[in-house]
Design an enzyme around this catalytic site. Structure first.
Site, PDB file in Angstrom:
ATOM      1  N   SER A 143       0.870  -1.010  -0.103  1.00  0.00           N
ATOM      2  CA  SER A 143       0.062  -0.102   0.155  1.00  0.00           C
ATOM      3  C   SER A 143       0.786   1.292  -0.044  1.00  0.00           C
ATOM      4  CB  SER A 143      -0.642   0.112   1.211  1.00  0.00           C
ATOM      5  OG  SER A 143      -1.452   1.279   1.426  1.00  0.00           O
ATOM      6  N   TYR A 156      -2.195   0.143  10.663  1.00  0.00           N
ATOM      7  CA  TYR A 156      -2.018  -0.049   9.266  1.00  0.00           C
ATOM      8  C   TYR A 156      -0.709   0.014   8.608  1.00  0.00           C
ATOM      9  CZ  TYR A 156      -3.588  -1.194   4.610  1.00  0.00           C
ATOM     10  OH  TYR A 156      -3.922  -1.636   3.087  1.00  0.00           O
TER      11      TYR A 156
END
Length: 258
Positions: A143, A156
């Site tokens: 990501s 995250y």
């Protein structure tokens, strides 16, 4: 279709929807055999059946990537049905966003169990097959959170930073065995999760327009654009490319201030 992945067998985790399904679809379109893996059995079977109707050589295995025993069973089942894998796409993941001091031990463990341990569990189970083949590819879907910090998204990005570390470490460890390990870091991509975020806003059209405007290309990405990069990385065109992280975010992470 040009069969860039002909004779390759791939396992794609998190393949029931979104980026994972787009990758599975692109792989079968390029001639690969694909085992779709997901914790959502109903959607996984539906996606697999739809690909099978197109003549694709596919199977579905329901599994939780956070469970190492379940992953071992999944790889064994996929191998029995389609043959030993020579490509692994680690796409399965979850989003955990908390204030750091409100993050519970359960929040932390759940995030890392799926987003990091899941990548290692699948890699560990597939690597012996790649070594027996004498070549192979692991592609980790990370990501933009793996390189940029966005406030209010803890923990995250910690897990995604670790995915890049795992990618690089495995790539160097097995580079001389002709096993390539790379990552793809998507930015805003029009998946169902993002569409739900837009839909939940007080003014969905305004939020969508604002999000599009953040990007130099003035739009968010499409799942098939991530899938195209995965096809390239798994193809023989990328044989000299390893230990890399390809950021696909429409140029957003290059912008310093806006």
């Amino acid at each position: 279709m040009v069969n860039r992945l002909k004779n390759k067998t791939a396992i794609v985790s998190g393949a029931a929807q979104g980026i994972g399904l787009a990758i599975a679809t692109a792989f079968v379109d390029e001639g690969a055999r694909v085992a779709l893996v997901d914790i959502d059995g109903r959607r996984g079977r539906e996606a697999t059946s739809a690909l099978a109707l197109r003549g694709a050589e596919v199977c579905f295995v329901e599994a939780d990537v956070a469970d190492s025993t379940a992953v071992d069973t999944m790889v064994a089942q996929a191998t029995e049905r389609l043959g030993a894998p020579n490509v692994l796409i680690n796409n399965a993941g979850i989003v955990v966003f908390r204030d750091p001091l409100d993050t519970t031990a359960e929040d932390w463990r759940h995030c890392f169990a799926v987003d990091l341990d899941g990548v290692w569990n699948c890699s560990r189970a597939v690597l012996p097959h790649l070594l027996r083949h004498g070549r192979g590819d692991i592609i980790n879907i990370a990501s933009v959170h793996a390189s940029q910090i966005i406030p209010k998204c803890f923990p995250y990005p910690v897990a995604k930073h670790a995915v890049i570390g795992l990618t690089r470490a495995l790539a160097i460890e097995y580079a001389d065995r002709d096993i390539r390990v790379n990552a793809i870091s998507p930015g805003y991509i029009g998946t169902e999760i993002v569409e739900r975020i837009f839909a939940s806003a007080l003014d969905p059209d305004k939020l969508r327009a604002e999000t599009n405007a953040l990007h130099p290309v003035k739009r968010i990405g499409r799942p098939e654009e991530i899938a195209a990069a995965a096809v390239f990385l798994a193809s023989d065109e990328a044989r000299f490319l390893t230990a890399q992280n390809i950021v696909i975010d429409g140029g957003r992470s290059v912008v310093f201030h806006q």
